[in-house]
Design an enzyme around this catalytic site. Structure first.
Site, PDB file in Angstrom:
ATOM      1  CD1 TRP A   8      40.461  42.591  27.048  1.00 52.59           C
ATOM      2  CD2 TRP A   8      39.942  43.914  25.328  1.00 52.59           C
ATOM      3  NE1 TRP A   8      39.122  42.887  27.134  1.00 52.59           N
ATOM      4  CE2 TRP A   8      38.779  43.703  26.096  1.00 52.59           C
ATOM      5  CE3 TRP A   8      39.858  44.725  24.198  1.00 52.59           C
ATOM      6  CZ2 TRP A   8      37.539  44.266  25.765  1.00 52.59           C
ATOM      7  CZ3 TRP A   8      38.634  45.291  23.871  1.00 52.59           C
ATOM      8  CH2 TRP A   8      37.490  45.062  24.646  1.00 52.59           C
ATOM      9  CD  GLU A 154      49.232  37.275  34.917  1.00 52.11           C
ATOM     10  OE1 GLU A 154      48.019  37.193  34.696  1.00 52.11           O
ATOM     11  OE2 GLU A 154      50.041  37.705  34.092  1.00 52.11           O
ATOM     12  CB  SER A 199      43.865  29.244  33.259  1.00 49.01           C
ATOM     13  OG  SER A 199      44.709  29.020  32.132  1.00 49.01           O
ATOM     14  N   GLY A 220      43.143  37.099  31.157  1.00 50.57           N
ATOM     15  CA  GLY A 220      43.435  37.271  29.744  1.00 50.57           C
ATOM     16  C   GLY A 220      42.269  36.838  28.878  1.00 50.57           C
ATOM     17  N   GLY A 221      42.294  35.583  28.451  1.00 51.13           N
ATOM     18  CA  GLY A 221      41.314  35.077  27.493  1.00 51.13           C
ATOM     19  C   GLY A 221      39.867  35.306  27.886  1.00 51.13           C
TER      20      GLY A 221
HETATM   21  P1  PGA Z   1      44.814  33.941  30.720  1.00 53.64           P
HETATM   22  O1  PGA Z   1      45.925  35.105  30.753  1.00 53.64           O
HETATM   23  O2  PGA Z   1      43.690  34.391  31.629  1.00 53.64           O
HETATM   24  O3  PGA Z   1      44.378  33.873  29.273  1.00 53.64           O
HETATM   25  O4  PGA Z   1      45.453  32.706  31.212  1.00 53.64           O
HETATM   26  C1  PGA Z   1      46.240  35.746  31.960  1.00 53.64           C
HETATM   27  C2  PGA Z   1      47.280  36.806  31.730  1.00 53.64           C
HETATM   28  O5  PGA Z   1      48.211  36.592  30.936  1.00 53.64           O
HETATM   29  O6  PGA Z   1      47.195  37.889  32.343  1.00 53.64           O
END
Ligand code: PGA
Length: 238
Positions: A8, A154, A199, A220-221
């Site tokens: 988060w 990542e 992403s 993340g998002g």
């Molecule tokens: P994201 O972030 O899914 O918003 O690209 C991934 C992360 O930083 O773990």
């Protein structure tokens, strides 16, 4: 089964734990790392159905480190894992591979599972250095034991940008990481889970997570709502 982990970041107030309660009802293998401030409440509403973790920890157990949180403190709140070495920590807080390794060791000593993040920048990828960077990060930040360890690849340029590597590129670098893990840990390296992050969304999860040596996603998002995170888990499950 793919492991889907939500990060988060610096998002979420008290109301947001309702999303964790909804994730607990989703019956997927979901883990979530809310901000420190929500961990204790998240553990309660997760009711054991969603694993709750931290986004970072200090390498020391306790001491004069204003504003920091130790792995033992996370464990004390009911967290069962911690993310270390996220690229935002490496960039915003200047964390080195040695720092990340120390945090991973501290987390294991506190009984937490460790999600250790690695990944190259766009400039490094364009320069053909992605594998060398990832190899150096692994060499410098892995603890000596594979026990309780999960790796998250990542690429920095894919985080929060809506851009992802091609499935072929994901397969290639995850295969490279697998080889390095086996070199480092022997047969135990074969069994380590390697997450892809950057992403990941419900509509690309099946393709990205369908690649060899991809054992799940760090999200993340798209992890901020139960609907979105559960949709990623459902897509990954096919
Ligand atoms: P994201 O972030 O899914 O918003 O690209 C991934 C992360 O930083 O773990």
């Amino acid at each position: 089964m793919a492991l889907i982990v939500g990060n988060w970041k610096m998002n979420g107030l008290g109301d947001s734990v309702a999303e964790i309660a909804a994730m607990a009802a989703a019956r997927s293998d979901l883990w979530v790392a809310p901000p420190f401030t929500l961990i204790d409440r998240a553990v309660i509403v997760a009711a054991g159905a969603v694993r709750i973790g931290g986004q970072d920890c200090h390498a020391k157990v306790s001491g004069a480190h204003t504003g920091c949180v130790s792995a033992a403190m996370l464990a004390d709140l009911g967290a069962s894992f911690v993310i270390v070495g996220h690229s935002e920590r490496r960039t915003d807080n200047g964390e080195t591979d040695a720092d990340v390794r120390a945090k991973a060791i501290a987390a294991r000593a506190a009984g937490l599972q460790v999600i250790l993040c690695i990944g190259e920048t766009e400039g490094q990828r364009d320069a053909g250095e992605a594998e060398a960077i990832v190899a150096a990060q692994l060499a410098g930040s892995l603890p000596d034991s594979a026990d309780g360890l999960i790796i998250a690849y990542e690429p920095v340029w894919a985080i929060g940008t809506g851009r992802t590597p091609t499935p072929g590129d994901v397969a290639a670098i995850h295969g490279f990481i697998r080889t390095r893990l086996v070199e480092r840990f022997g047969p135990a390296g074969q069994g380590l889970r390697i997450l892809y992050g950057g992403s990941v969304k419900p509509d690309n999860a099946a393709l990205l997570l369908g690649q060899p040596n991809v054992g799940g996603a760090l999200v993340g998002g798209a992890s901020l709502t139960a609907a979105s995170l559960a949709a990623i888990a459902a897509a990954a499950a096919g």
